[in-house]
Enzyme design. Structure first.
Site, PDB file in Angstrom:
ATOM      1  N   HIS A   1     -58.962  61.270  63.783  1.00  0.00           N
ATOM      2  CA  HIS A   1     -59.739  61.108  62.544  1.00  0.00           C
ATOM      3  C   HIS A   1     -59.047  61.799  61.378  1.00  0.00           C
ATOM      4  O   HIS A   1     -58.312  62.774  61.570  1.00  0.00           O
ATOM      5  CB  HIS A   1     -61.172  61.615  62.720  1.00  0.00           C
ATOM      6  CG  HIS A   1     -61.283  63.098  62.972  1.00  0.00           C
ATOM      7  ND1 HIS A   1     -61.403  64.023  61.973  1.00  0.00           N
ATOM      8  CD2 HIS A   1     -61.275  63.813  64.126  1.00  0.00           C
ATOM      9  CE1 HIS A   1     -61.490  65.230  62.482  1.00  0.00           C
ATOM     10  NE2 HIS A   1     -61.404  65.138  63.798  1.00  0.00           N
TER      11      HIS A   1
ATOM     12  N   ASP B   1     -60.921  62.510  58.395  1.00  0.00           N
ATOM     13  CA  ASP B   1     -61.856  63.276  57.556  1.00  0.00           C
ATOM     14  C   ASP B   1     -61.781  64.731  57.985  1.00  0.00           C
ATOM     15  O   ASP B   1     -61.233  65.047  59.055  1.00  0.00           O
ATOM     16  CB  ASP B   1     -63.281  62.729  57.690  1.00  0.00           C
ATOM     17  CG  ASP B   1     -63.822  62.838  59.116  1.00  0.00           C
ATOM     18  OD1 ASP B   1     -63.071  62.500  60.047  1.00  0.00           O
ATOM     19  OD2 ASP B   1     -64.974  63.270  59.295  1.00  0.00           O
TER      20      ASP B   1
ATOM     21  N   ASP C   1     -57.119  69.818  62.673  1.00  0.00           N
ATOM     22  CA  ASP C   1     -58.309  68.988  62.971  1.00  0.00           C
ATOM     23  C   ASP C   1     -58.528  68.005  61.831  1.00  0.00           C
ATOM     24  O   ASP C   1     -59.277  68.285  60.934  1.00  0.00           O
ATOM     25  CB  ASP C   1     -59.500  69.922  63.172  1.00  0.00           C
ATOM     26  CG  ASP C   1     -60.754  69.175  63.543  1.00  0.00           C
ATOM     27  OD1 ASP C   1     -60.679  67.994  63.916  1.00  0.00           O
ATOM     28  OD2 ASP C   1     -61.848  69.777  63.443  1.00  0.00           O
TER      29      ASP C   1
ATOM     30  N   GLU D   1     -65.776  61.562  61.640  1.00  0.00           N
ATOM     31  CA  GLU D   1     -65.916  62.335  62.876  1.00  0.00           C
ATOM     32  C   GLU D   1     -66.690  63.627  62.658  1.00  0.00           C
ATOM     33  O   GLU D   1     -67.545  63.992  63.460  1.00  0.00           O
ATOM     34  CB  GLU D   1     -64.530  62.648  63.465  1.00  0.00           C
ATOM     35  CG  GLU D   1     -64.560  63.089  64.914  1.00  0.00           C
ATOM     36  CD  GLU D   1     -64.888  64.553  65.132  1.00  0.00           C
ATOM     37  OE1 GLU D   1     -65.277  64.916  66.249  1.00  0.00           O
ATOM     38  OE2 GLU D   1     -64.770  65.381  64.186  1.00  0.00           O
ATOM     39  N   GLU D   2     -66.389  64.310  61.567  1.00  0.00           N
ATOM     40  CA  GLU D   2     -66.968  65.645  61.358  1.00  0.00           C
ATOM     41  C   GLU D   2     -68.467  65.605  61.111  1.00  0.00           C
ATOM     42  O   GLU D   2     -69.135  66.636  61.127  1.00  0.00           O
ATOM     43  CB  GLU D   2     -66.255  66.372  60.212  1.00  0.00           C
ATOM     44  CG  GLU D   2     -64.761  66.615  60.448  1.00  0.00           C
ATOM     45  CD  GLU D   2     -64.464  67.555  61.623  1.00  0.00           C
ATOM     46  OE1 GLU D   2     -65.412  68.057  62.259  1.00  0.00           O
ATOM     47  OE2 GLU D   2     -63.278  67.776  61.907  1.00  0.00           O
TER      48      GLU D   2
ATOM     49  N   ASP E   1     -57.806  65.485  69.631  1.00  0.00           N
ATOM     50  CA  ASP E   1     -58.697  66.064  68.618  1.00  0.00           C
ATOM     51  C   ASP E   1     -59.299  67.382  69.103  1.00  0.00           C
ATOM     52  O   ASP E   1     -60.437  67.689  68.811  1.00  0.00           O
ATOM     53  CB  ASP E   1     -59.811  65.049  68.285  1.00  0.00           C
ATOM     54  CG  ASP E   1     -60.701  65.517  67.135  1.00  0.00           C
ATOM     55  OD1 ASP E   1     -60.238  66.352  66.344  1.00  0.00           O
ATOM     56  OD2 ASP E   1     -61.854  65.063  67.056  1.00  0.00           O
TER      57      ASP E   1
ATOM     58  N   HIS F   1     -62.447  74.169  61.599  1.00  0.00           N
ATOM     59  CA  HIS F   1     -63.776  74.344  60.987  1.00  0.00           C
ATOM     60  C   HIS F   1     -63.898  75.702  60.293  1.00  0.00           C
ATOM     61  O   HIS F   1     -64.944  76.004  59.740  1.00  0.00           O
ATOM     62  CB  HIS F   1     -64.914  74.224  62.013  1.00  0.00           C
ATOM     63  CG  HIS F   1     -65.002  72.867  62.647  1.00  0.00           C
ATOM     64  ND1 HIS F   1     -66.149  72.378  63.202  1.00  0.00           N
ATOM     65  CD2 HIS F   1     -64.093  71.884  62.789  1.00  0.00           C
ATOM     66  CE1 HIS F   1     -65.934  71.167  63.674  1.00  0.00           C
ATOM     67  NE2 HIS F   1     -64.680  70.848  63.442  1.00  0.00           N
TER      68      HIS F   1
HETATM   69 ZN    ZN Z   1     -61.695  66.872  64.946  1.00  0.00          ZN
END
Ligand code: ZN
Ligand code: NAG
Ligand code: NAG
Length: 510
Positions: free
Chosen positions: A124, A126, A157, A191-192, A219, A468
Site C-alpha cells: 500500500h 497510503d 510502512d 490500508e491504514e 507490509d 505508525h
Molecule cells: Zn502497512
C-alpha cells in the site's frame, strides 16, 4: 501433490543443490546484486519522491494526495512494461461530516507465460498521519538520511517495500534479463484506515486472481535484526460494553450514595475479564485454541528475540512471562485481552465531581486459530451478563462486537516459503527466522478466503523502524538488501516451481 511427497521432493532438491556448485544462476544473481548496489542512490531518490507525497488516508483534506500517489505508483509500474489499471471502487466514506471518495486500487500485470508461475505482490502507498510537531526530529515528508537510516513517513510502512519490489523488477529489465515469473500487483491507498473498497474489488475482479499461484504481502517487519518470514497473524474481536444509568450526568454531592453508578458497574465488568498474569477469565474462551505442535514449539527456541532489548525499547521493568519461548507463545499462539478505554468518562486534568450517565468500555481479544468468532462473542456476552446480574444494578447493559477480524495462518513448508528461505540465504547468508505477527493483518485472511491462493508474508523492514510512530525509517541496508531479496526470490521461486511441476508430471505418469 501431498505434503509428504512434497517434503520428500524438497529434501531431494536440497541434495541436488549441494552437489551442483556454482551455476549460471549464481553468476546471474551476482550481476543482479552488483547492479542493485550500483544504482542504490537512484532507488533512494525515488523513495524520496514517493515519501514527499502526503498520502495520509485518514485525513479528508489529503484524499487528493492519496489519489495522486496511486497515479504515481501506476505510472512507475507501467514503466516496468506492465499493464496497469486504476480500478475505482465507486464508493465514498464519511469522515468528519464530509463525504470523501475512496481512492482507486491499482491492479497490474506483467507477463503471461503459461510455463512460468504467477506471483502477485500486495502493498500500500497510503500512510499514517505525521506532523513535525508530533515530535519528529526531521520533516516527516522529506526523506532524511541519518546514520544509514532513511527517515520519513511511509519509509518502512509501506512505500519502501513496494519500491523494493519494483526496483527488483527494474533491475532485471535493466540487465535485459527475462523475468522468470509472471507478475501481478495489487496496490491500495486505504490500508491504514481499514482497506475500504478493497474487498469489493477483489470479489468483483476475481478473474484477476484466477491465474495467480502465489500472493506475497510485504507490509510488516522482522522482530530482530535477523531476516524473518511470517506465516501467521492473530485476529481481533473488538467489544463495546455500554452501561447506561441516569438520563443525564449527575452531581456526586446531590446523587452520590443514592444511585447505582454506571461507571462503577463498568469498572467491575472490565475488572472481571483478565487476571494479573494475563489469563482471560471468560469461561470457555480457551476451548477452541489450537493445540501447539511440538514442531512449532521447537522453532521458537531458535528465534532471535532479545527480551532485555524489547523491555528497554518500551520502557518496562518486566514482561508477564519470564522466558523467550513463553513470551513468543503468548504473542502468537494464545489469545490476549487488552482494555483500551472508556468513552463518556470524565477525562483530562481537573477535579470534576461528575457521575457520568452513560459509559462505554472498550476492549479487544486478539484471537488465534481455531477460535470461532461467533462463539467468542457469545461467551463474552454471557460472561458480562452474569457478572452484571450479580450486581443487582438497574442500569442497562449492552454488549456489541463492532470488529471481528479472523486470524490467518499458513503452512510454512509451502513452496513459496522454501523459495524465500533460499533467497534469504543467498542475500544474507543465513536461515531466516520463521515467525508470526501478534497483530492483525485482515488482508491476509481476505486473500486466503476470497482467492484461495497460497499466501506469504515476506517483510523487509527492521524491528525498530517505528511504523505508525515518530521518526519512522527504513535503513538503507534493509531497503537495498530487500531489493536484492525480492530479485533472488523471483529466481528461486521460478526454479522450484518448475522443478515441482516436472516432478508432479512424472508422478502422474508413473
Ligand atoms: Zn502497512
Ligand atoms: C466503478 O465504475 C467503473 C466505471 O463504470 C467500473 O469500470 C468499475 O468496475 C466500477 N468499480 C466497481 C468496484 O464496481
Ligand atoms: C461457531 O460457533 C457458532 C455459535 O457458537 C456455531 O453455530 C458454529 O457452528 C461454529 N462454527 C464452527 C466452524 O465451529
Amino acid at each position: 501433490m501431498s505434503t509428504e511427497i512434497f517434503t520428500i521432493f524438497m529434501i531431494m532438491m536440497s541434495f541436488g543443490a549441494e552437489a551442483s556448485g556454482p551455476s549460471p544462476a549464481t553468476d546471474l544473481l551476482n550481476r543482479i546484486f552488483q547492479n542493485i548496489d550500483l544504482r542504490q542512490n537512484d532507488f533512494v531518490q525515488t523513495l524520496k519522491e514517493w515519501l514527499a507525497v502526503q498520502s495520509d488516508s485518514s485525513d479528508p483534506q489529503l484524499r487528493g494526495e492519496v489519489i495522486r500517489m496511486m497515479g504515481i505508483a501506476a505510472k512507475r509500474i507501467q514503466d516496468l512494461g506492465a499493464t496497469a489499471q486504476l480500478v475505482n471502487p465507486n464508493m465514498t466514506e464519511m469522515i468528519g461530516g464530509r463525504q470523501v471518495p475512496l481512492p482507486p486500487v491499482l491492479l497490474a500485470n506483467l507477463g503471461d507465460d503459461p510455463k512460468k508461475p504467477t506471483v502477485c505482490f500486495y502493498g500500500h502507498v497510503d500512510v499514517q498521519p505525521a506532523k513535525k510537531e508530533d515530535g519528529w526530529t526531521t520533516d516527516p515528508y522529506t526523506l532524511t538520511e541519518i546514520n544509514g537510516n532513511l527517515h520519513g513517513r511511509g519509509a518502512s510502512d509501506d512505500k519502501g517495500p513496494v519500491l523494493a519490489w519494483i526496483n527488483a523488477v527494474d533491475t532485471l529489465n535493466t540487465l535485459k534479463q527475462d523475468i522468470p515469473v509472471n507478475m501481478k500487483f495489487i496496490i491500495e491507498g486505504m490500508e491504514e484506515t481499514g482497506s475500504g473498497g478493497l474487498e469489493e474489488i477483489i470479489k468483483k475482479y476475481n478473474h484477476f486472481f484466477s491465474d495467480i499461484d502465489y500472493i506475497v504481502i510485504s507490509d510488516n517487519s522482522w522482530i530482530s535484526r535477523k531476516p524473518a518470514l511470517i506465516y501467521g497473524s492473530r485476529g481481533n474481536a473488538y467489544f463495546f460494553v455500554e452501561v447506561k444509568g441516569s438520563e443525564r450526568d449527575l452531581h456526586s454531592g446531590s446523587f452520590g450514595g443514592i444511585t447505582h453508578e454506571a461507571m462503577s458497574d463498568l469498572i467491575a465488568l472490565l475488572d472481571s475479564l483478565v487476571d494479573p498474569s494475563g489469563r482471560i477469565l471468560i469461561p470457555g474462551i480457551y476451548d477452541d485454541v489450537a493445540t501447539l505442535t511440538e514442531e512449532e514449539q521447537q522453532l521458537y527456541d531458535k528465534i532471535e528475540f532479545d527480551m532485555e532489548e524489547q523491555k528497554n525499547k518500551i520502557g518496562v521493568k518486566k514482561f508477564v512471562q519470564s522466558t523467550k519461548v513463553e513470551t513468543l507463545l503468548h504473542l502468537w499462539c494464545y489469545p490476549s485481552l487488552s482494555i483500551h478505554g472508556i468513552e463518556g468518562a470524565f477525562y483530562g486534568p481537573g477535579t470534576k465531581t461528575v457521575i457520568p450517565s452513560k459509559v462505554i468500555g472498550k476492549f479487544s481479544i486478539r484471537q488465534v486459530p481455531n477460535m470461532n468468532l461467533s462463539a467468542v462473542k457469545e461467551k463474552v456476552s454471557k460472561h458480562l451478563e452474569n457478572v452484571f446480574a450479580k450486581r443487582n444494578s438497574p442500569n442497562k447493559l449492552t454488549v456489541t462486537m463492532p470488529i471481528g477480524a479472523l486470524p490467518w495462518v499458513t503452512d510454512a513448508k509451502e513452496l513459496q516459503y522454501e523459495a524465500a528461505r533460499r533467497a534469504v540465504a543467498k542475500v544474507f547468508g543465513i536461515v531466516p527466522d520463521m515467525i508470526k505477527d501478534g497483530s492483525t493483518i485482515p488482508i491476509a485472511k481476505t486473500f486466503q478466503t476470497v482467492t484461495q491462493k497460497k499466501i506469504m508474508m515476506l517483510p523487509i523492514g527492521g524491528s525498530d523502524d517505528g511504523e505508525h510512530s515518530q521518526n519512522e525509517k527504513i535503513s538503507r541496508d534493509n531497503y537495498i538488501q530487500g531489493t536484492k531479496l525480492f530479485a533472488a526470490f523471483f529466481l528461486e521461486l521460478a526454479e522450484l516451481h518448475q522443478k515441482k511441476q516436472k516432478y508432479s508430471n512424472q508422478i502422474n505418469k508413473d
